[in-house]
Design a protein around this motif. Structure first.
Motif, short mmCIF file in Angstrom:
data_model
loop_
_atom_site.label_atom_id
_atom_site.label_comp_id
_atom_site.label_asym_id
_atom_site.label_seq_id
_atom_site.Cartn_x
_atom_site.Cartn_y
_atom_site.Cartn_z
N TYR A 113 -9.58 -32.02 -78.31
CA TYR A 113 -10.99 -32.20 -78.67
C TYR A 113 -11.84 -32.66 -77.48
CZ TYR A 113 -15.26 -33.68 -80.85
OH TYR A 113 -16.59 -33.82 -81.17
N CYS A 114 -11.48 -33.76 -76.85
CA CYS A 114 -12.39 -34.36 -75.85
C CYS A 114 -11.97 -34.14 -74.40
CB CYS A 114 -12.57 -35.84 -76.12
SG CYS A 114 -11.14 -36.86 -75.64
N GLY A 115 -10.74 -33.70 -74.17
CA GLY A 115 -10.29 -33.44 -72.80
C GLY A 115 -9.74 -34.65 -72.07
N SER A 116 -9.71 -35.82 -72.71
CA SER A 116 -9.12 -37.01 -72.08
C SER A 116 -7.61 -36.87 -72.00
CB SER A 116 -9.44 -38.26 -72.90
OG SER A 116 -10.80 -38.53 -72.91
N ARG A 117 -7.01 -37.56 -71.05
CA ARG A 117 -5.54 -37.57 -70.97
C ARG A 117 -5.01 -38.32 -72.19
NH1 ARG A 117 -3.13 -38.93 -65.30
NH2 ARG A 117 -2.25 -40.45 -66.70
N ILE A 118 -4.11 -37.67 -72.94
CA ILE A 118 -3.66 -38.26 -74.21
C ILE A 118 -2.91 -39.57 -74.03
CG2 ILE A 118 -3.65 -36.07 -75.44
CD1 ILE A 118 -0.55 -36.10 -75.17
N PHE A 119 -2.15 -39.71 -72.95
CA PHE A 119 -1.34 -40.92 -72.78
C PHE A 119 -2.15 -42.12 -72.29
CE2 PHE A 119 2.18 -37.76 -72.70
CZ PHE A 119 2.82 -38.22 -73.83
#
Length: 73
Positions: A16-22
């Motif tokens: 959705y937002c493109g942030s790194r998931i970890f």
């Protein structure tokens, strides 16, 4: 229905937002009604919820219930 479990890449980004998931509290989702395709990764429940709402993914996927229906559980 068989799926393979694998840890995503350390630089995997949120669908959705493109942030790194970890960098957050990641969630992995698969559509197992469609051959358990590739997983979608979200960095948190807020992104997952917004993605579901914006793509109308709940439309037609729930039982119909009416408070006037006498035959409920």
């Amino acid at each position: 229905m068989s799926t393979t479990v694998a840890t995503p890449d350390v630089d995997e980004t949120c669908t959705y937002c493109g942030s790194r998931i970890f960098d957050h509290d990641p969630i992995c989702v698969r559509d197992c009604d469609d051959d358990c395709g590739s997983p979608e990764y979200f960095c948190n429940y807020a992104c997952l919820s917004t993605y579901i709402d914006e793509n109308d993914l709940t439309t037609g996927n729930a039982c119909a219930w009416s408070p006037d229906d006498g035959d409920c559980c």
